[in-house]
Design an enzyme around this catalytic site. Structure first.
Site, PDB file in Angstrom:
ATOM      1  NE  ARG A   3      -7.938  -0.344  -3.297  1.00 57.71           N
ATOM      2  CZ  ARG A   3      -8.174  -0.344  -4.599  1.00 57.71           C
ATOM      3  NH1 ARG A   3      -8.604   0.757  -5.197  1.00 57.71           N
ATOM      4  NH2 ARG A   3      -7.982  -1.429  -5.331  1.00 57.71           N
ATOM      5  CB  SER A  50     -10.714  -6.153  -1.191  1.00 60.57           C
ATOM      6  OG  SER A  50      -9.557  -5.339  -1.186  1.00 60.57           O
ATOM      7  N   GLY A  51      -9.584  -6.524  -4.262  1.00 61.07           N
ATOM      8  CA  GLY A  51      -9.568  -6.323  -5.702  1.00 61.07           C
ATOM      9  C   GLY A  51     -10.486  -5.263  -6.262  1.00 61.07           C
ATOM     10  N   GLY A  52     -10.622  -4.129  -5.579  1.00 62.41           N
ATOM     11  CA  GLY A  52     -11.453  -3.056  -6.102  1.00 62.41           C
ATOM     12  C   GLY A  52     -12.897  -3.095  -5.627  1.00 62.41           C
ATOM     13  CB  SER A 106      -5.039 -11.279   2.061  1.00 65.62           C
ATOM     14  OG  SER A 106      -3.785 -10.614   1.973  1.00 65.62           O
ATOM     15  NE  ARG A 164      -5.005   2.921  -1.601  1.00 63.37           N
ATOM     16  CZ  ARG A 164      -4.618   1.691  -1.304  1.00 63.37           C
ATOM     17  NH1 ARG A 164      -4.272   1.396  -0.067  1.00 63.37           N
ATOM     18  NH2 ARG A 164      -4.602   0.752  -2.228  1.00 63.37           N
ATOM     19  CD  GLU A 187      -2.214 -10.485  -4.712  1.00 61.74           C
ATOM     20  OE1 GLU A 187      -2.993  -9.563  -4.984  1.00 61.74           O
ATOM     21  OE2 GLU A 187      -1.260 -10.361  -3.922  1.00 61.74           O
ATOM     22  CE  LYS A 204      -4.034 -10.382  -1.270  1.00 60.26           C
ATOM     23  NZ  LYS A 204      -3.217  -9.328  -0.630  1.00 60.26           N
TER      24      LYS A 204
END
Length: 341
Positions: free
Chosen positions: A294, A263-265, A291, A32, A177, A222
């Site tokens: 990014r 958000s998973g991409g 949750s 990042r 998760e 999650k």
């Protein structure tokens, strides 16, 4: 013990608030920082997270909990205060990522199982003493015509359940998760295939949680949203929302206090739009919130750029994004609100 866990979970699921996932590993946050040309050091990582946690509007009004990496849980701010104390002072709950990552699963080509159970009981005692009141463990399941296998789903669900039981024993709320990946190999699966895999995964996960005597009232789920593969994106916002809610209603007991999506991409806007659409279709048996990592941090990281003179700009960007996510958690987000920022 279970009453106390329920109280923590209820605070984490406060209406209109969600979780900031700031638990990037050292390797991930380096990637990042590379995007803004900043060297990743213990100090730069501390400064970045301190900026987020001290964004008063965001933390007070929109964030109910923060998932930390182990380094961050024990770090002190530039004024000497533990970063965890800054989170608590803002009214949020500090949490900790406790798994040690997804590793190749023996005899299951292309699949992984998440590790970290060895020594976890002792680590949880240490984390609780440092202020952590919830934890996170991620299982990653790639999707294709044949994956994930039943064996991989079962192994990951069992590990999630054992982790959750250890957390509750330690007075820590577990975030469970099970992520059905939208990317991976080959990443061109349909939303129908995603729905099938997500339903099977959640069904098996809750069976394992029951076998391990995990209190549903003292945990948070999650999951990933039901979404087509990254290379095959066709589904509308409404379709994603409808399919995701259908799976959740089929598999997640009403005793679970809340569901905080990863958000998973997805892009920042996609993750926000999908969450808002689901909440607009309520009432629902559980609180639905965010949750995000990014999807909450990207704009703040770019605005900050690693420069002390940009701290205020970074905080403003984070607060705006947290506000948009908060509106989505109430089913009230609209795209034109982004332009009004």
């Amino acid at each position: 013990m279970s009453e106390r866990l329920e109280e923590i979970a209820a605070r984490m699921m406060t209406a209109g608030k969600g979780l900031l996932a700031a638990d990037e590993s050292t390797a991930t946050i380096k990637k990042r920082f590379d995007t803004i040309g900043l060297e990743s050091t213990e100090t730069s990582r501390r400064d970045y997270r301190q900026m987020l946690f001290s964004a008063e509007e965001a933390m007070r009004d929109f964030i109910s909990g923060v998932i930390l990496y182990e380094e961050t849980l024990f770090q002190k701010a530039s004024d000497g205060r533990p970063l965890a104390e800054i989170i608590v002072a803002a009214g949020a709950v500090p949490g900790i990522k406790v798994d040690t990552g997804a590793k190749p699963m023996a005899l299951f080509p292309g699949e992984t199982v998440t590790e970290g159970l060895d020594g976890l009981r002792d680590r949880l005692t240490k984390y609780h003493a440092a202020g952590a009141r919830f934890a996170k463990w991620r299982a990653a399941l790639p999707v294709s015509d044949t994956l994930p296998s039943f064996g991989a789903i079962k192994a990951n669900a069992h590990a999630l359940a054992r982790y959750a039981a250890l957390c509750q024993e330690a007075g820590i709320v577990p975030i469970v998760e099970p992520e059905v990946l939208m990317d991976g190999v080959p990443g061109n699966h349909s939303i129908k295939r995603s729905e099938e895999v997500t339903e099977e995964t959640l069904r098996i996960t809750f069976e394992e949680l029951a076998d391990q005597r995990v209190s549903l009232e003292g945990m948070i789920l999650k999951p990933s949203m039901v979404i087509d593969g990254k290379k095959a994106r066709k589904a509308s916002v409404q379709e994603v929302a409808e399919r995701t809610l259908r799976v959740l209603k089929r598999t997640v007991p009403a005793a679970v206090p809340g569901i905080a999506f990863l958000s998973g991409g997805q892009t920042t806007e996609e993750a926000t739009a999908h969450l808002s659409a689901m909440n607009a279709m309520g009432p629902l048996p559980w609180t639905l919130t965010f949750s995000y990592g990014r999807a909450l941090q990207t704009e703040a990281l770019e605005a900050w750029g690693g420069r002390p003179e940009n701290i205020a700009a970074g905080k403003r960007a984070f607060s705006h994004r947290a506000k948009m996510c908060s509106l989505a958690a109430r089913g009230q987000w609209k795209k034109d609100m982004e332009k009004a920022a």
